[in-house]
Design a protein around this motif. Structure first.
Motif, mmCIF file in Angstrom:
data_model
loop_
_atom_site.group_PDB
_atom_site.id
_atom_site.type_symbol
_atom_site.label_atom_id
_atom_site.label_comp_id
_atom_site.label_asym_id
_atom_site.label_seq_id
_atom_site.Cartn_x
_atom_site.Cartn_y
_atom_site.Cartn_z
ATOM 1 N N ASP A 104 0.897 -1.417 0.025
ATOM 2 C CA ASP A 104 0.009 0.037 -0.040
ATOM 3 C C ASP A 104 1.033 1.346 -0.050
ATOM 4 O O ASP A 104 1.957 1.243 0.488
ATOM 5 N N PRO A 105 0.307 2.270 -0.479
ATOM 6 C CA PRO A 105 1.303 3.432 -0.670
ATOM 7 C C PRO A 105 1.248 4.082 0.720
ATOM 8 O O PRO A 105 0.097 4.121 1.566
ATOM 9 N N SER A 106 2.343 4.669 1.358
ATOM 10 C CA SER A 106 2.361 5.386 2.493
ATOM 11 C C SER A 106 3.126 6.384 2.908
ATOM 12 O O SER A 106 4.185 6.292 2.067
ATOM 13 N N GLY A 107 2.786 7.551 3.357
ATOM 14 C CA GLY A 107 3.660 8.766 3.356
ATOM 15 C C GLY A 107 3.644 9.573 2.444
ATOM 16 O O GLY A 107 2.366 9.540 1.522
ATOM 17 N N SER A 108 4.403 10.480 2.269
ATOM 18 C CA SER A 108 4.266 11.810 0.965
ATOM 19 C C SER A 108 4.833 11.533 -0.165
ATOM 20 O O SER A 108 6.036 10.725 0.036
ATOM 21 N N TYR A 109 4.195 11.705 -1.360
ATOM 22 C CA TYR A 109 4.717 11.494 -2.689
ATOM 23 C C TYR A 109 4.582 12.965 -3.254
ATOM 24 O O TYR A 109 3.608 13.587 -3.093
ATOM 25 N N CYS A 110 5.592 13.461 -3.932
ATOM 26 C CA CYS A 110 5.842 14.645 -4.416
ATOM 27 C C CYS A 110 6.357 14.489 -5.865
ATOM 28 O O CYS A 110 6.762 13.712 -6.255
ATOM 29 N N GLY A 111 5.747 15.695 -6.738
ATOM 30 C CA GLY A 111 6.038 15.599 -8.320
ATOM 31 C C GLY A 111 5.487 16.903 -8.830
ATOM 32 O O GLY A 111 4.819 17.599 -8.304
ATOM 33 N N LEU A 125 -7.890 1.424 -2.484
ATOM 34 C CA LEU A 125 -6.946 0.884 -3.540
ATOM 35 C C LEU A 125 -7.414 -0.435 -3.861
ATOM 36 O O LEU A 125 -7.639 -1.400 -3.135
ATOM 37 N N GLU A 126 -7.443 -0.442 -5.198
ATOM 38 C CA GLU A 126 -7.721 -1.715 -6.009
ATOM 39 C C GLU A 126 -6.478 -2.527 -6.391
ATOM 40 O O GLU A 126 -5.621 -2.231 -7.376
ATOM 41 N N LYS A 127 -6.127 -3.489 -5.437
ATOM 42 C CA LYS A 127 -4.708 -3.937 -5.362
ATOM 43 C C LYS A 127 -4.177 -4.514 -6.618
ATOM 44 O O LYS A 127 -3.214 -4.494 -7.222
ATOM 45 N N SER A 128 -5.231 -5.348 -7.334
ATOM 46 C CA SER A 128 -4.920 -6.035 -8.550
ATOM 47 C C SER A 128 -4.638 -5.145 -9.788
ATOM 48 O O SER A 128 -3.851 -5.468 -10.426
ATOM 49 N N THR A 129 -5.242 -3.782 -9.695
ATOM 50 C CA THR A 129 -5.054 -2.967 -10.711
ATOM 51 C C THR A 129 -4.078 -1.730 -10.525
ATOM 52 O O THR A 129 -3.766 -1.035 -11.467
ATOM 53 N N GLU A 149 -7.554 10.950 -11.977
ATOM 54 C CA GLU A 149 -7.376 9.773 -12.159
ATOM 55 C C GLU A 149 -6.366 9.392 -11.174
ATOM 56 O O GLU A 149 -5.229 10.154 -11.475
ATOM 57 N N VAL A 150 -6.273 8.497 -10.165
ATOM 58 C CA VAL A 150 -5.098 7.958 -9.545
ATOM 59 C C VAL A 150 -4.728 6.583 -9.516
ATOM 60 O O VAL A 150 -5.439 5.768 -9.400
ATOM 61 N N LYS A 151 -3.552 6.114 -9.832
ATOM 62 C CA LYS A 151 -2.921 4.878 -9.787
ATOM 63 C C LYS A 151 -1.816 4.658 -8.961
ATOM 64 O O LYS A 151 -1.128 5.635 -8.686
ATOM 65 N N TYR A 152 -1.611 3.556 -8.436
ATOM 66 C CA TYR A 152 -0.461 3.252 -7.437
ATOM 67 C C TYR A 152 0.313 2.087 -8.216
ATOM 68 O O TYR A 152 -0.080 1.004 -8.315
#
Length: 146
Positions: A43-50, A91-95, A122-125
């Motif tokens: 799972d995504p955790s913490g801060s992500y920047c871009g 979070l849809e882990k499979s996709t 639209e968000v993807k991990y």
């Protein structure tokens, strides 16, 4: 005499090699526990920047997997920063799809922000790269840990 026969394995050698391999793996994981935890993280955790186009659009997302919420801050085209907090997601882990129910609700902070800016969401991990992909319609950002 056994050492002179190159293709001969004593019956107990396979067991001994297995024990040595398991011990080596355990020692490697103990020596670097962060690496073992990182590879297990799904799972995504913490801060992500871009950013996009030399900081024309800048985004930060802080993911909290325990509460399945995130905070988002977006600054586009030099305008003031907009922040929304505690946004629910699934979070849809499979996709890798991150479903955000409030994205289209104009009464929510995020829905209002998107609607007023004419933005989509639209968000993807990508769990293998640990990257959050944020598509705002006008810009796509790859967000890395920051």
């Amino acid at each position: 005499n056994l050492l002179l026969k190159p293709n001969y394995f004593h019956p107990h050698m396979k067991f001994i090699v297995s024990i040595l391999t398991a011990t080596s793996l355990a020692l490697a994981l103990l020596a670097n526990p962060a690496a073992s935890l990182k590879s297990a993280q799904a799972d995504p955790s913490g801060s992500y920047c871009g950013s996009y186009m030399a900081n024309m659009v800048v985004g930060t997302v802080t993911m909290n997997p325990k509460s399945s919420t995130f905070d988002i801050t977006v600054k586009a085209f030099g305008n003031s920063e907009s922040t929304c907090r505690s946004i629910k997601y699934v979070l849809e882990k499979s996709t890798g799809d991150v479903v955000v129910p409030d994205a289209h609700d104009s009464k929510s902070c995020l829905g209002d922000l998107l609607a007023s800016g004419g933005l989509g969401l639209e968000v993807k991990y990508d769990s293998k790269k640990d990257i959050v992909q944020l598509d705002l319609g006008i810009a796509k950002l790859s967000l890395h840990h920051c």
